[in-house]
Design a protein around this motif. Structure first.
Motif, mmCIF file in Angstrom:
data_model
loop_
_atom_site.group_PDB
_atom_site.id
_atom_site.type_symbol
_atom_site.label_atom_id
_atom_site.label_comp_id
_atom_site.label_asym_id
_atom_site.label_seq_id
_atom_site.Cartn_x
_atom_site.Cartn_y
_atom_site.Cartn_z
ATOM 1 N N ARG A 315 33.603 66.798 126.249
ATOM 2 C CA ARG A 315 34.731 66.512 126.886
ATOM 3 C C ARG A 315 35.981 65.970 125.880
ATOM 4 O O ARG A 315 37.117 66.026 126.285
ATOM 5 N N ASN A 316 35.822 65.452 124.790
ATOM 6 C CA ASN A 316 36.643 65.161 123.911
ATOM 7 C C ASN A 316 37.558 66.429 123.460
ATOM 8 O O ASN A 316 38.812 66.301 122.948
ATOM 9 N N THR A 330 16.824 69.102 119.637
ATOM 10 C CA THR A 330 17.871 69.305 118.861
ATOM 11 C C THR A 330 19.021 68.798 120.116
ATOM 12 O O THR A 330 20.227 68.327 119.519
ATOM 13 N N ARG A 331 18.830 69.314 120.983
ATOM 14 C CA ARG A 331 20.036 69.311 122.337
ATOM 15 C C ARG A 331 19.918 67.677 122.611
ATOM 16 O O ARG A 331 21.200 67.111 122.913
ATOM 17 N N ALA A 332 18.953 66.920 122.880
ATOM 18 C CA ALA A 332 18.997 65.627 123.283
ATOM 19 C C ALA A 332 19.882 64.753 122.112
ATOM 20 O O ALA A 332 20.714 64.030 122.517
ATOM 21 N N ASP A 333 19.489 64.930 120.842
ATOM 22 C CA ASP A 333 20.228 64.318 119.763
ATOM 23 C C ASP A 333 21.476 64.544 119.797
ATOM 24 O O ASP A 333 22.603 63.673 119.611
ATOM 25 N N LEU A 334 21.985 65.894 120.065
ATOM 26 C CA LEU A 334 23.273 66.282 120.016
ATOM 27 C C LEU A 334 23.978 65.669 121.339
ATOM 28 O O LEU A 334 25.281 65.159 121.069
ATOM 29 N N GLU A 335 23.529 65.797 122.432
ATOM 30 C CA GLU A 335 24.095 65.219 123.726
ATOM 31 C C GLU A 335 24.306 63.744 123.509
ATOM 32 O O GLU A 335 25.271 63.096 123.942
ATOM 33 N N LEU A 336 23.463 62.924 122.859
ATOM 34 C CA LEU A 336 23.635 61.384 122.703
ATOM 35 C C LEU A 336 24.779 61.053 121.504
ATOM 36 O O LEU A 336 25.495 59.916 121.747
ATOM 37 N N GLN A 337 25.213 61.968 121.016
ATOM 38 C CA GLN A 337 26.363 61.965 120.031
ATOM 39 C C GLN A 337 27.904 62.247 120.805
ATOM 40 O O GLN A 337 28.955 61.803 120.220
ATOM 41 N N ARG A 338 27.839 62.393 121.879
ATOM 42 C CA ARG A 338 29.047 62.499 122.781
ATOM 43 C C ARG A 338 29.437 61.219 123.067
ATOM 44 O O ARG A 338 28.914 60.498 124.216
ATOM 45 N N ARG A 339 30.586 60.796 122.616
ATOM 46 C CA ARG A 339 31.153 59.262 122.822
ATOM 47 C C ARG A 339 32.488 59.446 122.953
ATOM 48 O O ARG A 339 33.306 60.336 122.483
ATOM 49 N N ASP A 340 33.170 58.537 123.603
ATOM 50 C CA ASP A 340 34.403 58.120 123.704
ATOM 51 C C ASP A 340 34.924 57.644 122.320
ATOM 52 O O ASP A 340 34.070 57.197 121.459
ATOM 53 N N ASN A 346 30.083 59.369 126.601
ATOM 54 C CA ASN A 346 30.881 60.288 127.321
ATOM 55 C C ASN A 346 30.236 61.569 127.570
ATOM 56 O O ASN A 346 30.232 62.555 126.808
ATOM 57 N N PRO A 347 29.532 61.441 128.472
ATOM 58 C CA PRO A 347 28.503 62.736 129.058
ATOM 59 C C PRO A 347 29.037 64.037 128.733
ATOM 60 O O PRO A 347 30.187 64.473 129.272
ATOM 61 N N ALA A 348 28.471 65.173 128.033
ATOM 62 C CA ALA A 348 29.003 66.473 128.117
ATOM 63 C C ALA A 348 29.041 67.150 129.431
ATOM 64 O O ALA A 348 28.331 66.634 130.477
ATOM 65 N N LEU A 349 29.501 68.088 129.663
ATOM 66 C CA LEU A 349 29.568 69.111 131.068
ATOM 67 C C LEU A 349 28.800 70.292 130.608
ATOM 68 O O LEU A 349 28.948 71.081 129.559
ATOM 69 N N LEU A 350 28.019 70.627 131.477
ATOM 70 C CA LEU A 350 27.277 72.107 131.927
ATOM 71 C C LEU A 350 28.237 72.883 132.755
ATOM 72 O O LEU A 350 28.135 72.428 133.993
ATOM 73 N N ILE A 351 28.791 73.792 132.246
ATOM 74 C CA ILE A 351 29.710 74.530 133.318
ATOM 75 C C ILE A 351 28.846 75.796 133.364
ATOM 76 O O ILE A 351 28.713 76.792 132.483
ATOM 77 N N TRP A 433 23.144 63.903 130.326
ATOM 78 C CA TRP A 433 22.827 62.611 129.302
ATOM 79 C C TRP A 433 21.426 62.548 129.541
ATOM 80 O O TRP A 433 20.787 62.335 130.407
ATOM 81 N N PRO A 434 20.864 62.552 128.130
ATOM 82 C CA PRO A 434 19.177 62.420 128.152
ATOM 83 C C PRO A 434 18.665 61.327 128.702
ATOM 84 O O PRO A 434 19.203 60.095 128.763
ATOM 85 N N LYS A 435 17.186 61.319 129.141
ATOM 86 C CA LYS A 435 16.544 60.352 129.832
ATOM 87 C C LYS A 435 15.001 60.368 129.166
ATOM 88 O O LYS A 435 14.659 61.546 128.673
ATOM 89 N N VAL A 436 14.168 59.214 128.846
ATOM 90 C CA VAL A 436 13.160 59.301 128.343
ATOM 91 C C VAL A 436 12.227 60.173 129.214
ATOM 92 O O VAL A 436 12.116 60.153 130.359
#
Length: 501
Positions: A315-316, A330-340, A346-351, A433-436
Motif C-alpha cells: 500500500r505504500n 517466503t510470502r509470510a515473511d514478506l507480508e510481515l514487512q509491510r509497515r507504515d 500495513n497489510p498488503a492488498l490482494l487484487i 496479514w499472516p496468522k500462525v
C-alpha cells in the motif's frame, strides 16, 4: 465458520467397560487398581490422521478400534482448512493434461524445507498419495474437477473437495469408520500414557466427560490397548506459552487459524515419555490469512483460489513485492514487512479480477462478511486504501503485459498457473496479514509411524503417531495442500504397523 462446523456437532456416550485387574505400572510409577475398558487399537484424535488410521485399521482386519476426541465435536483442526490435498499422478491430473509425479512433489517439498526436511518421510507420504486419494473417494469424499495451484509447486496438484473445507473429508471418513464398526467418543481428553515395566505402552489414562477450558472436569479412566496406541492429536498453535517458548515473537497478539483445541496435549505427553523432539521452533504462518476476521476464516479460501491470477500490492508503493505463489514462508515473511512510516502493520492488498474470482463460492462469503470489497476502478482502490495511483495503474498494466507474454519479469511467477487471466475491472480486494497456522515441529517418527525415543533412537514399543503432532517431515516451511495427505498417509501407516506388530 459456524455454518461450516454445525453439522460436526455429533455426540456419543461411552458405555462402561468391563473391570479387569491391572498388573502393569502406569506413568511415573503410579499403579491403577483396574482397567476401566479395553480395546484392540486406541486412536487419540479425530482429524485427518486419526480417522485415516481408524479406517485403515479396520481394512486390515481390526475388530475393536476406538477413537477418542477431547472436544465436543469431531474433526479437530482438520475441519478448518480449505479442503485441499496435494496428490501426484492422479487420474484427474491426467484428464486435465497435468504432468506430475511423486518424485517432483518431493523435490518441491525439499526445496521449501530449506535443507532440513526429511526426504525419506516425504517420499513415503507422496508415494502413498494415490492410495489416500482413492481411499477418501471410497469413503465418499467428492472432489471438484478443478485442481488448484498452491505456492512453491512445479505442477498443479492440489485436489479440493466440493465443500472447500476440511469437513468434506472428515464427515465421510467419520461416517465410514462408524459403519465399519469403529467406536467414537467426544469429550474424552487424553491425559497420560500407561506403560508396563519394560516401557511398552499398554494403554492410556483419559478424562471422560471433559469440557474444554475446565481442566478438572470429568473423571479419569484407564483404557487398555491390546495392540497399541496411535497419537493423532495435532499441533500446538493455540498453546501460547508453549509456542512462545519455541519462538518468542509468536505472542498472544499474533492471530491463529487453528481450532482452540490445538494445544499440544499429545506432543507434551510423548515428550514426557521420552520421545525425540524435532524442529519445534519451526512454526508456519499462513500468507493467505486476513486481518479482518478471526481464525482460518473465509479469506483464506478466497486468496488460495485467486493467488495464481492476482497480484499482491504494497500500500505504500502501489507495487508488487513478491511472487504470489512462492512458498508459504517466503510470502509470510514478506507480508510481515509491510509497515507504515511508524512501523505499524500495513497489510498488503490482494487484487483479484471479479470475472474469475466469482467462479469460486468464497467470493460471496468474503464480500458478505466484509473480509473483501468490490471496486469498479483502479482509482477507487487507490482512494479507499490510500495507495499511490500512478504506480498502481502502471503495476496492473505491467502485470497484464506479463500475462500476454507468458513471463513474469518482476518475480518469476509461474504464468501457466494463471491460465492467461488478465486483471481487469471490476476488482475484488482483500487485505493480507499472516496468522500462525502449522507446527512443522513435533516428535520424531520413522516410516512405520513408530515414535522414536530420544535416549536410544529406537521405537517406543506400542506407541505410534501421525499428523501435525509429528515433526521433521517438512523442514522450515511446509507447502500448501501437503499436510492433509501427509496426515492421512502416516495415519494409514500407523494402522498398518500396529496391525502387523
Amino acid at each position: 465458520m459456524h455454518d461450516r462446523r454445525s453439522f460436526m456437532k455429533l455426540g456419543a456416550g461411552m458405555a462402561a467397560g468391563a473391570m479387569m485387574p491391572m498388573v502393569a505400572s502406569a506413568k511415573c510409577g503410579d499403579e491403577p487398581t483396574q482397567w476401566d475398558s479395553e480395546h484392540e487399537v486406541i486412536i487419540i484424535g479425530s482429524g485427518f490422521a486419526g480417522l485415516a488410521a481408524a479406517v485403515e485399521a479396520m481394512r486390515k482386519g481390526a475388530k475393536d478400534v476406538v477413537v477418542f476426541e477431547k472436544m465436543g465435536v469431531y474433526g479437530g483442526n482438520s475441519t478448518l482448512n480449505a479442503g485441499q490435498a496435494c496428490f501426484a499422478g492422479t487420474e484427474l491430473q491426467k484428464k486435465l493434461g497435468i504432468k506430475d509425479s511423486a518424485e517432483l512433489m518431493v523435490k518441491d517439498q525439499l526445496k521449501s524445507g530449506r535443507g532440513i526436511a526429511s526426504e525419506t518421510l516425504l517420499r513415503h507420504s507422496a508415494e502413498l498419495g494415490p492410495y489416500i486419494y482413492q481411499m477418501t473417494k471410497d469413503c465418499g469424499c467428492v472432489y471438484r474437477d478443478h485442481i488448484i495451484t498452491t505456492g512453491g509447486t512445479s505442477a498443479t496438484r492440489s485436489h479440493q473437495v466440493v465443500e472447500r473445507s476440511g469437513s468434506g473429508f472428515i464427515r465421510p471418513m467419520l461416517d465410514t469408520a462408524r459403519k465399519m464398526g469403529v467406536k467414537t467418543f467426544i469429550r474424552h481428553k487424553f491425559e497420560h500414557l500407561i506403560r508396563d515395566n519394560s516401557g511398552r505402552v499398554i494403554g492410556i489414562q483419559v478424562r471422560k466427560g471433559y469440557h474444554f477450558g475446565h481442566e478438572e472436569s470429568g473423571e479419569l479412566i484407564n483404557v487398555k490397548a491390546q495392540r497399541g496406541v496411535i497419537i493423532a492429536t495435532g499441533g500446538f498453535g493455540y498453546n501460547i506459552n508453549f509456542r512462545m517458548a519455541q519462538d518468542p515473537t509468536l505472542t498472544a497478539e499474533v492471530g491463529c487459524t487453528n481450532a482452540k483445541g490445538a494445544t499440544g496435549d499429545g506432543l507434551i505427553e510423548m515428550l514426557a515419555a521420552g520421545a525425540t523432539p524435532v524442529h519445534l521452533a519451526h512454526i508456519q504462518s499462513g500468507p493467505w490469512a486476513s486481518p479482518d476476521e478471526g481464525g482460518f476464516g473465509y479469506g483464506a479460501g478466497f486468496s488460495l483460489y485467486n493467488f495464481p491470477h492476482s497480484i499482491a500490492i504494497d500500500r505504500n508503493t502501489g507495487q508488487r513485492f513478491m511472487n504470489e505463489i512462492a512458498d508459504r514462508k517466503t510470502r509470510a515473511d514478506l507480508e510481515l514487512q509491510r509497515r507504515d512510516k511508524d512501523g505499524n502493520p500495513n497489510p498488503a492488498l490482494l487484487i483479484a479480477p471479479k470475472h474469475e474470482a466469482q467462479k469460486d463460492p468464497s467470493m460471496h462469503n468474503v464480500l458478505k462478511y466484509n473480509v473483501a470489497w468490490e471496486f469498479d476502478s483502479v482509482e477507487a482502490i487507490a482512494n479507499h486504501f490510500d495507495v499511490p495511483l500512478a504506480p498502481l495503474k502502471k503495476q496492473i498494466d505491467d502485470w497484464n503485459g506479463f500475462v500476454e507474454n507468458g513471463e513474469d519479469t518482476q518475480f518469476g511467477k509461474r504464468m501457466d498457473a494463471g491460465r492467461g487471466i488478465k486483471l481487469t475491472a471490476p476488482f475484488i480486494v482483500q487485505r493480507l496479514w499472516p496468522k500462525v497456522h502449522y507446527c512443522q515441529g513435533g516428535i520424531q517418527i520413522n516410516t512405520k509411524a513408530e515414535v522414536l525415543a530420544a535416549k536410544t533412537g529406537k521405537p517406543i514399543p506400542g506407541l505410534y503417531a501421525a499428523g501435525e503432532v509429528t515433526g521433521g517431515i517438512h523442514g522450515v516451511s511446509r507447502l500448501g495442500g501437503c499436510s492433509t495427505p501427509e496426515c492421512m498417509a502416516f495415519g494409514v501407516t500407523a494402522a498398518r504397523s500396529i496391525m502387523e506388530a
